[in-house]
Design a protein around this motif. Structure first.
Motif, mmCIF file in Angstrom:
data_model
loop_
_atom_site.group_PDB
_atom_site.id
_atom_site.type_symbol
_atom_site.label_atom_id
_atom_site.label_comp_id
_atom_site.label_asym_id
_atom_site.label_seq_id
_atom_site.Cartn_x
_atom_site.Cartn_y
_atom_site.Cartn_z
ATOM 1 N N TRP A 63 0.802 -1.227 0.000
ATOM 2 C CA TRP A 63 0.000 0.000 0.000
ATOM 3 C C TRP A 63 0.839 1.284 0.000
ATOM 4 O O TRP A 63 0.299 2.381 -0.084
ATOM 5 N N GLU A 74 -1.820 4.033 -0.894
ATOM 6 C CA GLU A 74 -3.144 3.501 -1.200
ATOM 7 C C GLU A 74 -4.079 3.417 -0.005
ATOM 8 O O GLU A 74 -5.229 3.013 -0.159
ATOM 9 N N LYS A 75 -3.588 3.777 1.189
ATOM 10 C CA LYS A 75 -4.471 3.784 2.357
ATOM 11 C C LYS A 75 -3.918 4.722 3.414
ATOM 12 O O LYS A 75 -2.734 5.039 3.431
ATOM 13 N N CYS A 103 -6.032 6.775 -4.551
ATOM 14 C CA CYS A 103 -4.696 6.759 -3.955
ATOM 15 C C CYS A 103 -4.120 8.169 -3.988
ATOM 16 O O CYS A 103 -4.680 9.065 -4.595
#
Length: 129
Positions: A63, A74-75, A103
């Motif tokens: 991520w 991404e998080k 993202c």
């Protein structure tokens, strides 16, 4: 059932707290990933920036990684995910939110600068002694 009050991200004190939690979370995740993948033997990169570069460019974390000198996130790290969105994260780290891919991307140098912000601030304060 009472709702928790969440200050808007623009509030300077709330933003500072978010910056600190985010930087600490990213640093913790990067260090954990590095030492999990490479151990603590003779090949350990003692320089923090080298560890960051190795972890991001080798995509150890699914991520958080780097493509062509751009860091992709991404998080939101777990410690703060209940309080801010990816869009707000992008604003805090001076990155850009990509809505279609959900993202954030930020230049590698900007990401390093964000991670080192607290340390640099402390260095400045200590030099005033």
């Amino acid at each position: 059932m009472s709702e928790e009050f969440v200050a808007p991200i623009g509030t300077s004190r709330f933003r500072e707290i978010c910056e600190s939690i985010l930087a600490d979370s990213f640093i913790r995740e990067i260090n954990k990933a590095y030492f999990s993948a490479y151990g603590q033997g003779e090949t350990v990169a003692s320089d923090f920036e080298s560890r960051v570069n190795i972890v991001l460019s080798s995509r150890i974390l699914e991520w958080l990684y780097m493509i062509d000198n751009e860091v992709i996130i991404e998080k939101v790290p777990d410690e703060i995910s209940a309080y801010i969105s990816l869009e707000e994260l992008a604003s805090i780290i001076n990155g850009s939110y990509i809505k279609g891919l959900d993202c954030v991307h930020v230049a590698y140098d900007m990401f390093l600068s964000f991670l080192n912000k607290k340390v640099n601030k402390l260095k400045g304060l200590l030099s005033l002694k």
